[in-house]
Design a protein around this motif. Structure first.
Motif, PDB file in Angstrom:
ATOM      1  N   GLY A  33       6.087  -2.912   3.983  1.00 52.58           N
ATOM      2  CA  GLY A  33       6.476  -3.499   5.264  1.00 52.58           C
ATOM      3  C   GLY A  33       6.970  -2.529   6.312  1.00 52.58           C
ATOM      4  N   ALA A  34       7.166  -1.253   5.958  1.00 46.67           N
ATOM      5  CA  ALA A  34       7.643  -0.277   6.949  1.00 46.67           C
ATOM      6  C   ALA A  34       6.581  -0.040   8.016  1.00 46.67           C
ATOM      7  N   GLU A  35       7.020   0.198   9.221  1.00 47.40           N
ATOM      8  CA  GLU A  35       6.085   0.422  10.328  1.00 47.40           C
ATOM      9  C   GLU A  35       5.305   1.716  10.131  1.00 47.40           C
ATOM     10  N   LYS A  36       4.109   1.747  10.649  1.00 50.79           N
ATOM     11  CA  LYS A  36       3.210   2.895  10.468  1.00 50.79           C
ATOM     12  C   LYS A  36       3.802   4.180  11.027  1.00 50.79           C
ATOM     13  N   SER A  37       4.583   4.057  12.063  1.00 50.50           N
ATOM     14  CA  SER A  37       5.173   5.243  12.698  1.00 50.50           C
ATOM     15  C   SER A  37       6.432   5.734  11.982  1.00 50.50           C
ATOM     16  N   SER A  38       6.953   4.936  11.050  1.00 43.75           N
ATOM     17  CA  SER A  38       8.208   5.298  10.380  1.00 43.75           C
ATOM     18  C   SER A  38       7.974   6.239   9.198  1.00 43.75           C
ATOM     19  N   LYS A  39       9.069   6.862   8.745  1.00 46.31           N
ATOM     20  CA  LYS A  39       9.017   7.825   7.646  1.00 46.31           C
ATOM     21  C   LYS A  39       8.672   7.137   6.320  1.00 46.31           C
ATOM     22  N   GLY A  40       9.116   5.906   6.146  1.00 52.15           N
ATOM     23  CA  GLY A  40       8.921   5.200   4.881  1.00 52.15           C
ATOM     24  C   GLY A  40       7.611   4.432   4.772  1.00 52.15           C
ATOM     25  N   TYR A  41       6.654   4.716   5.653  1.00 50.26           N
ATOM     26  CA  TYR A  41       5.377   3.987   5.617  1.00 50.26           C
ATOM     27  C   TYR A  41       4.616   4.293   4.323  1.00 50.26           C
ATOM     28  N   CYS A  42       4.062   3.250   3.712  1.00 51.06           N
ATOM     29  CA  CYS A  42       3.299   3.388   2.460  1.00 51.06           C
ATOM     30  C   CYS A  42       1.812   3.259   2.769  1.00 51.06           C
ATOM     31  N   GLY A  43       1.104   4.375   2.706  1.00 49.91           N
ATOM     32  CA  GLY A  43      -0.317   4.379   3.026  1.00 49.91           C
ATOM     33  C   GLY A  43      -1.195   3.758   1.964  1.00 49.91           C
ATOM     34  N   TYR A  44      -0.747   3.733   0.705  1.00 45.87           N
ATOM     35  CA  TYR A  44      -1.558   3.196  -0.387  1.00 45.87           C
ATOM     36  C   TYR A  44      -1.215   1.746  -0.720  1.00 45.87           C
ATOM     37  N   CYS A  45      -0.196   1.182  -0.073  1.00 47.60           N
ATOM     38  CA  CYS A  45       0.169  -0.219  -0.323  1.00 47.60           C
ATOM     39  C   CYS A  45      -0.893  -1.153   0.264  1.00 47.60           C
ATOM     40  N   ARG A  46      -1.163  -2.238  -0.464  1.00 47.48           N
ATOM     41  CA  ARG A  46      -2.184  -3.195  -0.017  1.00 47.48           C
ATOM     42  C   ARG A  46      -1.625  -4.603   0.208  1.00 47.48           C
ATOM     43  N   GLY A  47      -0.321  -4.677   0.355  1.00 46.63           N
ATOM     44  CA  GLY A  47       0.318  -5.983   0.514  1.00 46.63           C
ATOM     45  C   GLY A  47       0.174  -6.549   1.916  1.00 46.63           C
ATOM     46  N   ASP A  48       0.950  -7.581   2.189  1.00 43.36           N
ATOM     47  CA  ASP A  48       0.887  -8.285   3.472  1.00 43.36           C
ATOM     48  C   ASP A  48       1.561  -7.524   4.608  1.00 43.36           C
ATOM     49  N   ARG A  49       2.316  -6.485   4.265  1.00 41.04           N
ATOM     50  CA  ARG A  49       3.082  -5.698   5.239  1.00 41.04           C
ATOM     51  C   ARG A  49       4.024  -6.594   6.045  1.00 41.04           C
ATOM     52  N   SER A  50       4.636  -7.521   5.322  1.00 36.29           N
ATOM     53  CA  SER A  50       5.582  -8.449   5.941  1.00 36.29           C
ATOM     54  C   SER A  50       6.895  -7.735   6.235  1.00 36.29           C
ATOM     55  N   SER A  51       7.477  -8.050   7.387  1.00 37.43           N
ATOM     56  CA  SER A  51       8.770  -7.451   7.752  1.00 37.43           C
ATOM     57  C   SER A  51       9.929  -8.118   7.012  1.00 37.43           C
ATOM     58  N   PHE A  52       9.634  -9.169   6.235  1.00 41.85           N
ATOM     59  CA  PHE A  52      10.665  -9.869   5.467  1.00 41.85           C
ATOM     60  C   PHE A  52      10.687  -9.431   3.998  1.00 41.85           C
ATOM     61  N   SER A  53       9.793  -8.524   3.623  1.00 45.43           N
ATOM     62  CA  SER A  53       9.739  -8.045   2.237  1.00 45.43           C
ATOM     63  C   SER A  53       9.929  -6.533   2.213  1.00 45.43           C
ATOM     64  N   SER A  54       9.734  -5.900   1.063  1.00 41.94           N
ATOM     65  CA  SER A  54      10.075  -4.486   0.875  1.00 41.94           C
ATOM     66  C   SER A  54       9.331  -3.551   1.822  1.00 41.94           C
ATOM     67  N   ASP A  55      10.030  -2.481   2.205  1.00 42.04           N
ATOM     68  CA  ASP A  55       9.446  -1.480   3.105  1.00 42.04           C
ATOM     69  C   ASP A  55       8.396  -0.629   2.396  1.00 42.04           C
ATOM     70  N   ASN A  56       8.737  -0.147   1.204  1.00 43.90           N
ATOM     71  CA  ASN A  56       7.808   0.652   0.400  1.00 43.90           C
ATOM     72  C   ASN A  56       8.245   0.610  -1.061  1.00 43.90           C
ATOM     73  N   PRO A  57       7.374   0.979  -2.008  1.00 44.15           N
ATOM     74  CA  PRO A  57       7.721   0.885  -3.431  1.00 44.15           C
ATOM     75  C   PRO A  57       8.933   1.715  -3.840  1.00 44.15           C
ATOM     76  N   ASP A  58       9.202   2.814  -3.124  1.00 40.54           N
ATOM     77  CA  ASP A  58      10.332   3.668  -3.472  1.00 40.54           C
ATOM     78  C   ASP A  58      11.665   2.996  -3.163  1.00 40.54           C
ATOM     79  N   GLN A  59      11.680   2.114  -2.163  1.00 40.38           N
ATOM     80  CA  GLN A  59      12.915   1.407  -1.798  1.00 40.38           C
ATOM     81  C   GLN A  59      13.015   0.030  -2.441  1.00 40.38           C
ATOM     82  N   ALA A  60      11.917  -0.452  -3.033  1.00 39.13           N
ATOM     83  CA  ALA A  60      11.894  -1.797  -3.630  1.00 39.13           C
ATOM     84  C   ALA A  60      12.682  -1.826  -4.936  1.00 39.13           C
ATOM     85  N   ILE A  61      13.657  -2.710  -5.015  1.00 42.93           N
ATOM     86  CA  ILE A  61      14.513  -2.845  -6.198  1.00 42.93           C
ATOM     87  C   ILE A  61      14.440  -4.278  -6.704  1.00 42.93           C
ATOM     88  N   ILE A  62      14.229  -4.424  -8.011  1.00 40.89           N
ATOM     89  CA  ILE A  62      14.237  -5.753  -8.641  1.00 40.89           C
ATOM     90  C   ILE A  62      15.540  -5.887  -9.417  1.00 40.89           C
TER      91      ILE A  62
END
Length: 201
Positions: free
Chosen positions: A92-121
């Motif tokens: 969900g991180a914006e393309k211009s931001s440092k935390g953008y995930c180029g290999y993620c294939r999700g919905d890129r929702s702003s209400f869910s995780s920014d990238n896998p490195d910050q995602a905590i379960i």
């Protein structure tokens, strides 16, 4: 009055019989070995806990009745893997931001995780939660991580992550191949790091 002498029981062979029975049971008994879950315990840190954005946390609760709650909604066990995969792969991180995930294939929702490195379960259990419910949810969560790691591993190396792990753990694998596998496994794990926090009520 004469006393009748009772004949003595010859117990000399009883010790031999007991010893043979002991050997028999030792040889024929199958001892089951418990297989645990491979978990790395957190190191003891004195620094204050890092604050995370709520959207980067995926809370799961298992109550004593075996009901599974995800963000206060009751969810069936079979949906846990799909929900966890969507959360981890959101990007969900914006393309211009440092935390953008180029290999993620999700919905890129702003209400869910920014990238896998910050995602905590976070997995929270009641003290009375049954062990089988806890293990079933754990399996689904590990399955979600493995599905994503397999996908990226096949794209990068044309072989799945789980195959590489199995080959790496095989004692027959050569040292050269193990070195190669270790680097590949590390790279895939860094793409989707396992960040699972467990708590008990």
């Amino acid at each position: 009055m004469s006393r009748v002498k009772m004949p003595e029981v010859n117990a000399g062979s009883m010790a031999d019989i007991a010893f043979l029975l002991l050997i028999f049971f030792l040889v024929t008994t199958v001892i089951e070995t418990d297989v645990g879950m491979n978990r790395l315990l957190p190191s003891k840190e004195t620094s204050p806990p890092v604050k995370h954005n709520d959207r980067n946390v995926f809370p799961i609760l298992i109550n004593k009745n075996g009901e599974i709650f995800v963000k206060d909604d009751i969810v069936e066990l079979k949906k846990i893997r799909l929900l966890a995969t969507a959360f981890l792969d959101n990007g969900g991180a914006e393309k211009s931001s440092k935390g953008y995930c180029g290999y993620c294939r999700g919905d890129r929702s702003s209400f869910s995780s920014d990238n896998p490195d910050q995602a905590i379960i976070t997995l929270k259990n009641d003290r009375e939660t049954k062990y089988e419910h806890y293990i079933a949810v754990q399996n689904e969560l590990v399955g979600a991580y493995n599905d994503l790691r397999n996908r990226e591993s096949k794209l990068l190396y044309s072989e799945s992550y789980t195959q590489m792990e199995g080959e790496y753990d095989n004692p027959k694998t050569s040292a050269k191949r193990k070195t190669e596998l270790k680097a590949r496994i590390k790279r895939v794990r860094e793409m989707f790091p396992l960040k699972l926090i467990e708590e008990t009520n």
